[in-house]
Design a protein around this motif. Structure first.
Motif, PDB file in Angstrom:
ATOM      1  N   SER A   2     -13.023  -4.133  -3.038  1.00 13.25           N
ATOM      2  CA  SER A   2     -14.255  -3.650  -3.671  1.00 13.25           C
ATOM      3  C   SER A   2     -14.367  -4.163  -5.094  1.00 13.25           C
ATOM      4  CB  SER A   2     -14.279  -2.118  -3.663  1.00 13.25           C
ATOM      5  OG  SER A   2     -13.114  -1.606  -4.300  1.00 13.25           O
ATOM      6  N   LEU A  19      -4.385   9.892  -4.978  1.00 14.04           N
ATOM      7  CA  LEU A  19      -4.128   8.989  -6.096  1.00 14.04           C
ATOM      8  C   LEU A  19      -3.535   9.726  -7.289  1.00 14.04           C
ATOM      9  CD1 LEU A  19      -4.351   6.150  -7.336  1.00 14.04           C
ATOM     10  CD2 LEU A  19      -6.677   6.742  -8.044  1.00 14.04           C
ATOM     11  N   ASP A  22      -9.227  -3.068  -0.287  1.00 12.28           N
ATOM     12  CA  ASP A  22     -10.586  -3.140   0.254  1.00 12.28           C
ATOM     13  C   ASP A  22     -11.441  -4.185  -0.460  1.00 12.28           C
ATOM     14  OD1 ASP A  22     -11.049  -2.020  -2.217  1.00 12.28           O
ATOM     15  OD2 ASP A  22     -11.779  -0.101  -1.442  1.00 12.28           O
ATOM     16  N   GLY A  62      -3.314   1.604  -8.844  1.00  5.36           N
ATOM     17  CA  GLY A  62      -3.900   1.840  -7.539  1.00  5.36           C
ATOM     18  C   GLY A  62      -2.855   2.081  -6.477  1.00  5.36           C
ATOM     19  N   ARG A  63      -3.348   2.452  -5.288  1.00  8.64           N
ATOM     20  CA  ARG A  63      -2.455   2.700  -4.156  1.00  8.64           C
ATOM     21  C   ARG A  63      -2.293   1.469  -3.271  1.00  8.64           C
ATOM     22  NH1 ARG A  63      -4.968   7.998  -1.525  1.00  8.64           N
ATOM     23  NH2 ARG A  63      -6.869   6.920  -2.196  1.00  8.64           N
ATOM     24  N   SER A  64      -2.903   0.366  -3.627  1.00  4.49           N
ATOM     25  CA  SER A  64      -2.715  -0.866  -2.869  1.00  4.49           C
ATOM     26  C   SER A  64      -2.897  -2.047  -3.810  1.00  4.49           C
ATOM     27  CB  SER A  64      -3.702  -0.952  -1.702  1.00  4.49           C
ATOM     28  OG  SER A  64      -5.038  -0.939  -2.161  1.00  4.49           O
ATOM     29  N   PHE A  76      -6.030  -1.784  -6.133  1.00  5.02           N
ATOM     30  CA  PHE A  76      -7.187  -1.025  -5.670  1.00  5.02           C
ATOM     31  C   PHE A  76      -6.844   0.451  -5.556  1.00  5.02           C
ATOM     32  CE2 PHE A  76      -6.973  -5.247  -3.862  1.00  5.02           C
ATOM     33  CZ  PHE A  76      -8.198  -5.799  -4.210  1.00  5.02           C
ATOM     34  N   SER A  77      -7.838   1.317  -5.798  1.00  6.21           N
ATOM     35  CA  SER A  77      -7.629   2.755  -5.685  1.00  6.21           C
ATOM     36  C   SER A  77      -7.406   3.182  -4.249  1.00  6.21           C
ATOM     37  CB  SER A  77      -8.841   3.513  -6.257  1.00  6.21           C
ATOM     38  OG  SER A  77      -9.024   3.210  -7.623  1.00  6.21           O
ATOM     39  N   SER A  78      -7.968   2.475  -3.306  1.00  6.66           N
ATOM     40  CA  SER A  78      -7.871   2.831  -1.891  1.00  6.66           C
ATOM     41  C   SER A  78      -6.448   2.618  -1.379  1.00  6.66           C
ATOM     42  CB  SER A  78      -8.843   1.981  -1.075  1.00  6.66           C
ATOM     43  OG  SER A  78      -8.601   0.597  -1.313  1.00  6.66           O
ATOM     44  N   GLN A  79      -6.166   3.258  -0.213  1.00  3.40           N
ATOM     45  CA  GLN A  79      -4.825   3.165   0.342  1.00  3.40           C
ATOM     46  C   GLN A  79      -4.528   1.778   0.903  1.00  3.40           C
ATOM     47  OE1 GLN A  79      -3.204   6.922   2.252  1.00  3.40           O
ATOM     48  NE2 GLN A  79      -5.393   7.266   2.530  1.00  3.40           N
ATOM     49  N   SER A 129       0.836  -1.200   0.000  1.00  5.51           N
ATOM     50  CA  SER A 129       0.000   0.000   0.000  1.00  5.51           C
ATOM     51  C   SER A 129       0.865   1.242   0.000  1.00  5.51           C
ATOM     52  CB  SER A 129      -0.927   0.015   1.220  1.00  5.51           C
ATOM     53  OG  SER A 129      -0.175   0.216   2.412  1.00  5.51           O
TER      54      SER A 129
END
Length: 625
Positions: free
Chosen positions: A578, A503, A576, A540-542, A570-573, A497
């Protein structure tokens, strides 16, 4: 005559090796030899085993008459010498399996080989009959071992006890158990600080009526000793004082064979010696010390090398390097390298390029601490972006144990990134990469047991956008082998991450993508991850990936692998989940060499994106993880 098995004989056998030649290096297959001599004798061997028929295969492998059939034998004396040698070789196999009351008969044209005169003649093709009656299995009965070592305090694995090796009453009287027990007794005394321990006497006798074997062993531990002075011979351009320092045998501390092995491994790490021997003095001195001699032979200081890799999706990669192994006499290394990859496009401007120079100085401050520096320039041009970077890194690496290492560096990197809507522009990043790695596996390139753990953290400041953050990564791999390690279950989990930056202000070459030969096989390199409204991948960030393999060794040279990989970015840090995980499955083959297995994997994506190929092929050295 027939030879009766009434005397104790302890022996070892070796099987002939085969080879295949590439660039002068033979890997398997027999080399065509010269034509047989004019007086060569041809023969046809036949092996018959009664009693323990399960010994047929090892007996066949031990017999030179059988194993070397087809190779010319020079005259009748050569055939008789081969036959007479087989008596002892076959005898050793029987004793190794607890058979002391059988018989061996080897006849040539109907006559016992042991009775045939050396000037005998045979027919055009001699008939060789090998008959082995294994007799009953004998058991150990009376066992006496004098001068056993007591409790040994040691932080490494001790040799097994004689009982653990099978030398105990009621067990099959294998001759190998006696030999192994003697080696273990000597090894345990050495672990207790007695470098000149040896076996004084051994008596092993078979009682045929009782079908039993009695064994008496007397160990002679010798004096306890501490390490004495370390000296070095054979150096040319290496500093002998540095060699002794780097080997790090602790003068004045109690002798420990584990320290000898660690010193030998230390010198191998320098990569400047083509041969290294650690020679213990013949005797302990009157002061109770054991001097040690390091005898070495240096390799050539300069080496040029290169390699080629191929993926049906990512294209061809070519790299080359020049390396100096010993710049100033203390194994300082300088490496210059260049690489061109992604050669699957018409425009060379779309290729991946890298040039770099790296310097390493070992043994700075302690024998287990290395100082290194690296400068590089690079273009990375996957389908998702193009990044042109230049950077410098310097720091230290320290080995706490042979399996545990930590790294700490300072790094500066300038990047220009385009062809992407996320993470493009100019960036200048200062960071402090740190890592700790533990390798508990049993082999670097082809593990069959153990595990590996790697943790990384890289605090950074990006000055153009004034962002502070940290990159963190974790990886765990585990291996479990069974059926004598011919089948291995292997698994790997990775997660990473980037915390602290938006982003769109994170450099695209730092964003995470999945897919490719070291990630999710079956998908294109860096083609798995978040996408924009137009369906273009942006990174992504993770990231999270997991892999599982079943590795089966079919022969000594070939194996097969079934694998499944899953993951996503994933875009999230933090991951997740998703987005659903992408899954790739496939099969591979392995060709085992002395350098590790050569890998060929064919992966299929189970949920490909538009435009993804239906299959991907990967070739490399070593297992995938």
């Amino acid at each position: 005559m027939r030879v009766s098995l009434v005397a104790m004989a302890l022996c070892a056998t070796t099987a002939p090796s085969t080879a295949f030649e590439i660039f002068g290096v033979r890997l398997f297959g027999r080399e065509d030899g010269p034509p047989p001599p004019a007086d060569a004798v041809a023969y046809e061997p036949a092996l018959t085993v009664t009693g323990a028929e399960g010994l047929t295969k090892p007996l066949r492998g031990a017999s030179r008459l059988v194993a070397d059939n087809g190779e010319p034998v020079v005259g009748p004396p050569g055939l008789l010498a081969r036959a007479r040698g087989d008596y002892q070789r076959l005898l050793g196999i029987l004793y190794a399996n607890g058979h002391y009351g059988g018989t061996i008969s080897i006849t040539v044209d109907g006559r016992e080989a042991a009775d045939i005169p050396i000037d005998a003649t045979f027919g055009e093709t001699a008939n060789v009959a090998i008959t082995v009656d294994t007799g009953p299995v004998y058991l150990f009965d009376s066992i006496s071992i004098k001068n056993r070592p007591g409790v040994i305090l040691d932080d490494n694995t001790l040799p097994k006890t004689p009982e653990e090796l099978g030398l105990r009453t009621g067990e099959t009287a294998r001759s190998t158990a006696v030999l192994d027990a003697e080696s273990a007794l000597v090894g345990r005394w050495r672990e207790a600080g007695h470098p000149k321990a040896r076996i004084g006497t051994r008596t092993a006798s078979a009682r045929h009526r009782a079908e039993a074997v009695d064994v008496a062993i007397v160990a002679e531990p010798g004096r306890r000793a501490v390490f004495g002075e370390s000296t070095v011979e054979g150096t040319d351009r290496m500093d002998p004082g540095f060699v002794a320092y780097y080997a790090d045998l602790p003068e004045g501390e109690q002798f420990d064979p584990d320290d000898i092995e660690r010193a030998r491994d230390q010198l191998r790490r320098l990569e400047v010696f083509q041969a290294t021997r650690v020679v213990e003095a013949d005797a302990v001195t009157d002061e109770g010390t054991l001097p040690i001699l390091f005898s070495v032979a240096e390799r050539k200081r300069r080496v040029v090398g290169g390699g080629v890799e191929f993926s049906s999706i990512d294209g061809v990669g070519v790299e080359g390097y020049w390396r100096h192994r010993n710049l100033f006499g203390r194994a300082e290394k300088l490496r210059l390298e260049g690489r061109v990859g992604g050669i699957n496009a018409d425009d060379p401007d779309e290729y991946n390029y890298r040039i770099a120079a790296a310097f390493l100085a070992p043994g700075i401050g302690t024998p287990y601490t290395d100082v290194s520096a690296r400068v590089w320039g690079e273009q990375l041009a996957p389908d998702t972006f193009r990044a042109r970077t230049a950077g410098v890194r310097a720091g230290v690496s320290h080995r706490f144990t042979p399996r545990l290492q930590a790294d700490a560096f300072l790094q500066a990197e300038a990047a220009t990134i385009d062809r992407t809507r996320v993470g493009d522009g100019e960036f200048f990043t200062l960071s402090a990469p740190m890592a700790i790695n533990y390798d508990g596996s049993n082999n670097a390139l082809d593990p069959t047991s153990g595990f590996r753990v790697g943790l990384k953290a890289e605090p950074f400041v990006e000055t153009v956008n004034a962002n502070l953050g940290v990159v963190s990564e974790a990886e765990l791999s585990a291996y479990y082998g069974f059926a004598n390690d011919r089948i291995v279950l292997a698994g790997r989990v990775q997660a990473a991450s980037i915390l602290g930056t938006p982003l769109d202000e994170t450099p695209a070459n730092r964003l995470y993508f999945a897919g490719g030969g070291d990630s999710i096989r079956g998908y294109p390199y860096k083609e798995v991850g978040p996408r924009d409204a137009q369906g273009r991948i942006v990174g992504g960030r993770s990231v999270f990936t997991a892999s599982a393999e079943v590795r089966a060794r079919i022969t000594e040279s070939f194996g097969a692998v079934a694998f499944a990989d899953a993951g996503n970015a994933f875009s999230s840090q933090l991951p997740d989940f998703s987005e659903p995980l992408k899954v790739g499955v496939g099969l591979g083959i392995r060709y085992y060499t002395g350098l590790g297995p050569i890998r060929l994997d064919v992966g299929v994506p189970l949920s490909p994106n538009n435009g993804d190929p239906a299959v991907a092929v990967y070739i490399g050295l070593g297992q995938a993880f």
